[in-house]
Design an enzyme around this catalytic site. Structure first.
Site, PDB file in Angstrom:
ATOM      1  N   THR B 137       0.823  -1.201   0.000  1.00  0.00           N
ATOM      2  CA  THR B 137       0.000   0.000   0.000  1.00  0.00           C
ATOM      3  C   THR B 137       0.858   1.251   0.000  1.00  0.00           C
ATOM      4  O   THR B 137       1.971   1.266   0.491  1.00  0.00           O
ATOM      5  CB  THR B 137      -0.906   0.021   1.238  1.00  0.00           C
ATOM      6  OG1 THR B 137      -0.055  -0.030   2.384  1.00  0.00           O
ATOM      7  CG2 THR B 137      -1.824  -1.176   1.244  1.00  0.00           C
ATOM      8  N   LYS B 163      -5.200  -4.152   1.348  1.00  0.00           N
ATOM      9  CA  LYS B 163      -5.603  -3.143   0.390  1.00  0.00           C
ATOM     10  C   LYS B 163      -7.083  -2.898   0.641  1.00  0.00           C
ATOM     11  O   LYS B 163      -7.894  -3.804   0.513  1.00  0.00           O
ATOM     12  CB  LYS B 163      -5.363  -3.672  -1.024  1.00  0.00           C
ATOM     13  CG  LYS B 163      -5.829  -2.760  -2.133  1.00  0.00           C
ATOM     14  CD  LYS B 163      -7.208  -3.160  -2.610  1.00  0.00           C
ATOM     15  CE  LYS B 163      -7.803  -2.038  -3.443  1.00  0.00           C
ATOM     16  NZ  LYS B 163      -9.249  -2.089  -3.467  1.00  0.00           N
ATOM     17  N   THR B 174     -13.097  -2.664  -2.925  1.00  0.00           N
ATOM     18  CA  THR B 174     -12.655  -4.037  -2.663  1.00  0.00           C
ATOM     19  C   THR B 174     -11.634  -4.096  -1.545  1.00  0.00           C
ATOM     20  O   THR B 174     -10.750  -3.261  -1.455  1.00  0.00           O
ATOM     21  CB  THR B 174     -12.035  -4.643  -3.937  1.00  0.00           C
ATOM     22  OG1 THR B 174     -13.052  -4.794  -4.891  1.00  0.00           O
ATOM     23  CG2 THR B 174     -11.421  -6.001  -3.644  1.00  0.00           C
ATOM     24  N   GLU B 260     -13.404   4.976   1.917  1.00  0.00           N
ATOM     25  CA  GLU B 260     -13.430   6.018   0.894  1.00  0.00           C
ATOM     26  C   GLU B 260     -13.909   7.352   1.462  1.00  0.00           C
ATOM     27  O   GLU B 260     -15.014   7.452   1.987  1.00  0.00           O
ATOM     28  CB  GLU B 260     -14.322   5.583  -0.262  1.00  0.00           C
ATOM     29  CG  GLU B 260     -13.670   4.462  -1.052  1.00  0.00           C
ATOM     30  CD  GLU B 260     -14.556   3.920  -2.139  1.00  0.00           C
ATOM     31  OE1 GLU B 260     -14.015   3.554  -3.184  1.00  0.00           O
ATOM     32  OE2 GLU B 260     -15.767   3.879  -1.944  1.00  0.00           O
ATOM     33  N   ASN B 382     -17.422   8.193  -5.460  1.00  0.00           N
ATOM     34  CA  ASN B 382     -18.277   7.158  -6.035  1.00  0.00           C
ATOM     35  C   ASN B 382     -19.267   7.676  -7.067  1.00  0.00           C
ATOM     36  O   ASN B 382     -19.914   6.891  -7.750  1.00  0.00           O
ATOM     37  CB  ASN B 382     -18.990   6.406  -4.917  1.00  0.00           C
ATOM     38  CG  ASN B 382     -18.009   5.501  -4.197  1.00  0.00           C
ATOM     39  OD1 ASN B 382     -17.461   4.598  -4.812  1.00  0.00           O
ATOM     40  ND2 ASN B 382     -17.748   5.803  -2.942  1.00  0.00           N
TER      41      ASN B 382
END
Lengths: 387, 387
Positions: B137, B163, B174, B260, B382
């Site tokens: 990462t 991740k 994911t 996110e 998104n």
């Protein structure tokens, strides 16, 4: 317009806020039915109204306030809800048992009884308006509807209005729906019909997956239409049920469309599911997915989000044979990309209503659900509600 | 650092994107265990790796890519995943059955095999680094951890890296987790331990309630530590299980924290629940509520949102006796406001970690879950992923 119903919403009781006390009144006692939030922390007014309706399925009036939910307010909350019921009953010359109470607003603060008392004291039937003229909502989207049918050569009216997120009190997610009709029907039959139809309408909408402590839909049928009871005649009942469904369905969709911060109504249609419950589950999963909602807000032709949402359910899926359409544009065929320019797909999202159609090729059942997109405005509204 | 493990992530295969092909390698075959997404549209690489691990619980390498999930790609998707596995195995001199494959990225686009082939051809063990040094990462938040314990007077190491959303490929939800250890343990025991612990860790985090088609946690134990098997000795197993738990727990929280657009890690602790499942359910409902998440983003002391989330669950509740703390500040006592200046409550939210503690006074079970706040940035990411 349904005969004998009056309502108004213009009394002020909280400083700096308008139209935060409302009432609904029938000239004669009406058969009543209700559905109430499944949230375990049911607010005091919701509990009280449920008890009141369940006594004998009769109501003649409903008094409602915004800006304070009277929820998580302990024993005093119930006392306050009862006082609000009693004051309204007294003012209208009714027994307490004929008055329902509905509140929406901030959770956990005591209902300011001095203001409630003052507000109810100003309540006047001569300052009233008919339901469809003095609709409770002041929002940009209409959330009222009136449907008429003929029975025994007489007009019968079903009228509904709703307060969803962003209405009576902007920034609140509580959903309140009120349906009035002059149809002749007893309370138990009315309750049964409501229970059936709410599963296909109000229970199939989602704004953010959160269930308020105050959600409630109340129906009052005052029987003032000069007909025999609608239940006395299968044709009459079918007409009534159809009108009732039209009203509930319209209100449910209106609430979804007017979700907090929403710019688009999202409708999901699921075809050929294994059974009806699964069809409804998949439809609701689609409109409830944050990733789907954000993608639709951004008019992003990212149909993978839809597949993610469908696949998360426990519904029976033939994972190699799922088809998806966005506003009638095929985007997925046999669970794979239907080859098309993403710009074409995006162009179908550039409307204020987005339909997602999913064919599961796995049975005969249909399902439908409604929601809205997830926007900056939603976050803004809910990040700063209290302050 | 766990002996005998190497990894790297710096080969480019997609234009304009860096570090989108990675690999993990053990000098000797390792016992392997995995958990995989419950999404019914399981991606091709996830299916293939599950099959491969389940053959004999052995792996020696994992090859992974970002920018393309190889999900909803039909039969060709599985062919491509197998080709990716085969190319990596050939390059590393292994049988295909010793190589796992992991992909993350956009759903529904074919894996660009020319780029994958080119990327794998550049794979070189001499250009590798140890796991903890060449962490996969590159994000602002560390998502790697190494825990050491002594067993048979020898050091044993458990190392993990993950991740999550906003990492290998920013904007993807994911979650991929990899744990390597030089502990000696057979694959079946390892799988059992992983299954147990994943329920308390990875399965108790949520960023947005959406489950990717590609989520996967893989564990490789190569047994290079010069000890007897950890399962041969209860004390040794306890030490290993504790280290393993510390690694999974850290990775899970790191993923939640780095959700996110997130600015805050939200931890929910549920006390005195009726049973463990219900404790976990309530904890997860709290961190999963959009209204709670938006309120925490806004540092809004609106604890009614928390009550709403708790009450929505089917957990046994004594609805008059629920207490809530925000970062150890009491805010709800007996399901009512604990009287305190909202500004004081808000001040407790002004930290990058918010702990919500709930006492249900209804049993003995504890539960925990982790999530993050809901921000403008989440919607932005998104709403425009694909374009």
């Amino acid at each position: 317009m349904a005969q004998g119903f009056l309502c108004r919403r213009d009394t002020r009781w909280s400083e700096g806020r308008k139209k935060d006390l409302g009432w609904l009144y029938s000239k004669v006692p009406a058969a009543a039915a209700g559905v109430y939030t499944t949230n375990q922390f049911q607010a005091a007014p919701t509990k009280l109204t449920k008890q009141t309706v369940n006594l004998d399925h009769q109501l003649q009036a409903v008094v409602m306030n915004s800006a304070n939910a009277n929820s998580c307010t302990g024993p005093q909350g119930l006392v306050n809800a009862k006082t609000m019921q009693h004051l309204a009953a007294k003012k209208l010359g009714l027994t307490d048992q004929l008055v329902g109470v509905a509140s929406t607003g901030i959770i956990g603060e005591p209902l300011p009884m001095d203001k409630i008392t003052n507000g109810i004291s100003q309540l006047s039937l001569t300052k009233s308006a008919a339901v469809t003229e003095a609709v409770l909502t002041t929002d940009k989207h209409p959330k009222s509807i009136s449907v008429q049918f003929e029975f025994n050569n007489e007009p019968v009216i079903v009228t509904g209005f709703a307060k969803g997120s962003g209405m009576i009190h902007p920034k609140m997610a509580t959903m309140l729906g009120f349906v009035t009709t002059d149809a002749k029907i007893d309370g138990v039959a009315l309750q049964q019909l409501l229970n059936q139809q709410v599963d296909e309408t109000f229970n199939q909408i989602t704004v953010d997956g959160d269930t308020s402590t105050n959600d409630m839909v109340l129906v009052l049928a005052n029987g003032m239409a000069q007909t025999s009871p609608v239940t006395a005649d299968p044709a009459g009942y079918a007409l009534f049920a159809a009108a009732f469904h039209q009203v509930l369905s319209f209100l449910a969709k209106s609430i979804a469309k007017d979700g907090e911060g929403a710019t688009k109504l999202v409708e999901a249609d699921v075809l050929h599911a294994y059974n009806h419950d699964e069809a409804q589950m998949v439809a609701k999963a689609i409109v409830g997915s944050n990733l789907v909602k954000a993608a639709i807000f951004g008019e992003d032709p990212n149909w993978g989000r839809l597949m993610g949402a469908i696949g998360q359910t426990k519904a029976h899926l033939d994972t190699n044979h799922v088809d998806v359409w966005l506003n009638d544009q095929p985007v997925v065929k046999d669970s794979q990309a239907y080859l098309i320019d993403p710009q074409v797909v995006a162009s179908h999202l550039h409307e204020n209503q987005v339909n997602v159609k999913v064919d599961l090729h796995n049975g005969k059942a249909l399902g439908q659900a409604w929601g809205c997109d997830l926007t900056y405005q939603y976050v803004k509204i809910n990040a700063s509600y209290h302050n």
